[in-house]
Motif scaffolding. Sequence first.
Motif, short mmCIF file in Angstrom:
data_model
loop_
_atom_site.label_atom_id
_atom_site.label_comp_id
_atom_site.label_asym_id
_atom_site.label_seq_id
_atom_site.Cartn_x
_atom_site.Cartn_y
_atom_site.Cartn_z
N TYR A 263 0.84 -1.20 0.00
CA TYR A 263 0.00 0.00 0.00
C TYR A 263 0.87 1.25 0.00
N GLY A 264 0.66 2.13 -0.97
CA GLY A 264 1.40 3.36 -1.07
C GLY A 264 2.87 3.18 -1.45
N SER A 265 3.19 2.03 -2.01
CA SER A 265 4.58 1.72 -2.35
C SER A 265 4.64 1.18 -3.78
N GLU A 266 5.81 1.24 -4.35
CA GLU A 266 6.01 0.60 -5.65
C GLU A 266 6.69 -0.75 -5.50
N ASP B 123 -3.37 -0.14 -9.34
CA ASP B 123 -3.87 1.17 -8.94
C ASP B 123 -4.64 1.10 -7.61
N TYR C 225 -3.71 -0.10 -4.97
CA TYR C 225 -2.78 -0.05 -3.83
C TYR C 225 -2.06 1.29 -3.71
N LYS C 226 -2.43 2.24 -4.56
CA LYS C 226 -1.86 3.58 -4.45
C LYS C 226 -2.54 4.33 -3.33
N THR C 227 -1.83 5.32 -2.78
CA THR C 227 -2.45 6.11 -1.70
C THR C 227 -3.32 7.20 -2.23
#
Length: 117
Positions: A15-18, A113, A115-117
Amino acid sequence: MSDKPLYAYHCRPGYGSENLLIEFIRGTETSTFTTDVLDALQEILPTVAGLEDLWMNDEIIYSINSVFGSFTLSKDIWDFAFIMADMNQPCIVRIDAILLADKRFEKINVNFDDYKT
């Protein structure tokens, strides 16, 4: 008897990570889960280098070394299980390919997408 693989997983970003990780979503409650994962990964010669029992989180974290570098396998009492290697992303990619080829495991694709913040 069902032909459905015993285990299912996502290869997805945190989450919020690549950074990618492996999230197991089916079969983690079985008594053979950890053994089966390590057996599936035999081609990269996994060895458990350490075990940390995080009683306050009800989680066990295995530190594992392999020919592709180190990674962790975590599992908690709610049957959430992950393989992570933030500093070794090629290892996650290789583990994904190995699990994909093993008939015991089924990869379920996800939308990154989500899992993006």
